[in-house]
Design a protein around this motif. Structure first.
Motif, PDB file in Angstrom:
ATOM      1  N   ARG A 121       0.864  -1.174   0.000  1.00  0.00           N
ATOM      2  CA  ARG A 121       0.000   0.000   0.000  1.00  0.00           C
ATOM      3  C   ARG A 121       0.903   1.227   0.000  1.00  0.00           C
ATOM      4  NH1 ARG A 121      -1.646  -4.354   2.847  1.00  0.00           N
ATOM      5  NH2 ARG A 121      -3.872  -4.798   2.915  1.00  0.00           N
ATOM      6  N   ALA A 133     -15.138   2.789  10.536  1.00  0.00           N
ATOM      7  CA  ALA A 133     -14.243   1.730  10.050  1.00  0.00           C
ATOM      8  C   ALA A 133     -12.833   1.903  10.618  1.00  0.00           C
ATOM      9  CB  ALA A 133     -14.214   1.722   8.527  1.00  0.00           C
ATOM     10  N   GLN A 134     -12.357   3.143  10.673  1.00  0.00           N
ATOM     11  CA  GLN A 134     -11.034   3.397  11.244  1.00  0.00           C
ATOM     12  C   GLN A 134     -11.006   3.049  12.729  1.00  0.00           C
ATOM     13  OE1 GLN A 134     -10.739   7.519  10.030  1.00  0.00           O
ATOM     14  NE2 GLN A 134      -9.235   7.017   8.421  1.00  0.00           N
ATOM     15  N   ALA A 169     -10.986  -0.733  13.134  1.00  0.00           N
ATOM     16  CA  ALA A 169      -9.695  -1.300  12.753  1.00  0.00           C
ATOM     17  C   ALA A 169      -8.641  -1.043  13.829  1.00  0.00           C
ATOM     18  CB  ALA A 169      -9.247  -0.750  11.407  1.00  0.00           C
ATOM     19  N   ASP A 179      -9.408  -3.398  16.650  1.00  0.00           N
ATOM     20  CA  ASP A 179      -9.061  -4.765  16.245  1.00  0.00           C
ATOM     21  C   ASP A 179      -7.563  -4.950  16.034  1.00  0.00           C
ATOM     22  OD1 ASP A 179     -11.782  -5.350  16.231  1.00  0.00           O
ATOM     23  OD2 ASP A 179     -11.963  -5.183  14.038  1.00  0.00           O
ATOM     24  N   ASP A 212      -6.029  -4.159  13.427  1.00  0.00           N
ATOM     25  CA  ASP A 212      -5.951  -4.664  12.059  1.00  0.00           C
ATOM     26  C   ASP A 212      -5.130  -3.665  11.243  1.00  0.00           C
ATOM     27  OD1 ASP A 212      -6.307  -5.514   9.437  1.00  0.00           O
ATOM     28  OD2 ASP A 212      -8.451  -5.954   9.702  1.00  0.00           O
ATOM     29  N   TYR A 213      -3.822  -3.829  11.300  1.00  0.00           N
ATOM     30  CA  TYR A 213      -2.922  -2.850  10.692  1.00  0.00           C
ATOM     31  C   TYR A 213      -3.033  -2.804   9.176  1.00  0.00           C
ATOM     32  CZ  TYR A 213      -1.159  -2.577  15.397  1.00  0.00           C
ATOM     33  OH  TYR A 213      -1.077  -2.405  16.751  1.00  0.00           O
ATOM     34  N   ASN A 214      -3.295  -3.934   8.528  1.00  0.00           N
ATOM     35  CA  ASN A 214      -3.487  -3.899   7.073  1.00  0.00           C
ATOM     36  C   ASN A 214      -4.710  -3.061   6.722  1.00  0.00           C
ATOM     37  OD1 ASN A 214      -1.270  -5.418   6.201  1.00  0.00           O
ATOM     38  ND2 ASN A 214      -2.337  -7.325   6.634  1.00  0.00           N
ATOM     39  N   ARG A 215      -5.782  -3.237   7.454  1.00  0.00           N
ATOM     40  CA  ARG A 215      -7.000  -2.441   7.214  1.00  0.00           C
ATOM     41  C   ARG A 215      -6.712  -0.965   7.484  1.00  0.00           C
ATOM     42  NH1 ARG A 215     -11.019  -1.159   4.470  1.00  0.00           N
ATOM     43  NH2 ARG A 215     -12.966  -0.680   5.501  1.00  0.00           N
ATOM     44  N   ASP A 258      -5.115   0.516   4.596  1.00  0.00           N
ATOM     45  CA  ASP A 258      -6.115   0.743   3.544  1.00  0.00           C
ATOM     46  C   ASP A 258      -6.952   1.988   3.831  1.00  0.00           C
ATOM     47  OD1 ASP A 258      -5.361  -1.547   2.134  1.00  0.00           O
ATOM     48  OD2 ASP A 258      -6.909  -2.798   3.070  1.00  0.00           O
ATOM     49  N   LEU A 259      -7.128   2.304   5.094  1.00  0.00           N
ATOM     50  CA  LEU A 259      -7.962   3.438   5.505  1.00  0.00           C
ATOM     51  C   LEU A 259      -7.156   4.723   5.706  1.00  0.00           C
ATOM     52  CD1 LEU A 259     -10.232   1.486   8.015  1.00  0.00           C
ATOM     53  CD2 LEU A 259     -10.864   2.326   5.730  1.00  0.00           C
TER      54      LEU A 259
END
Length: 137
Positions: A22, A67-68, A71, A74, A76-79, A82-83
């Motif tokens: 990314r 969503a941020q 994430a 969670d 969720d570092y990949n998400r 993406d954000l």
């Protein structure tokens, strides 16, 4: 320089064709501005303490999308990338959790910490293989 003017949109779209990568573009920077500001706030000890006491309440003080926020909760570092998250800013989150860069990034690879570390010591991912999402079969 060859040819005519560069189509900036086509040029930037090429960055989205790199498997597993990314690129932090201006678009992502704008998208993740508040997310990255939140992460940088964790550089201050008093903010880390407030964050540890009630993560959701602390996140609600920031102009993050739902969503941020999810994430972040969670981890969720990949998400988060993406954000609009920047890995160097997000490192403040995993550092606050007591994780090293190696520990956090290994979770993003789908590999065990040991396998990820061995791969990186050996020189990283092989340049052979899937180089473009367009080539995925």
């Amino acid at each position: 320089m060859t040819g005519g003017p560069i189509d900036i949109h086509a040029y930037l779209a090429e960055f989205d064709d790199i498997p597993g990568t990314r690129v932090f573009t201006a678009k992502r920077a704008r998208q993740g501005y508040h997310l990255n500001q939140f992460a940088m706030s964790l550089m201050k000890a008093e903010n880390r303490e407030r964050w540890k006491a009630d993560e959701r309440a602390y996140l609600n003080e920031w102009k993050l999308t739902d969503a941020q926020k999810q994430a972040v909760l969670d981890r969720d570092y990949n998400r988060l990338l993406d954000l609009g998250g920047n890995i160097y800013f997000l490192s403040k989150v995993f550092s606050t959790d007591g994780q090293s860069f190696l520990q956090a990034v290994s979770t993003m690879s789908g590999m065990s910490l040991e396998d990820y570390q061995a791969m990186m010591i050996a020189g990283g991912r092989s340049p052979e293989g899937l180089r473009s999402l367009k080539d995925r079969k």
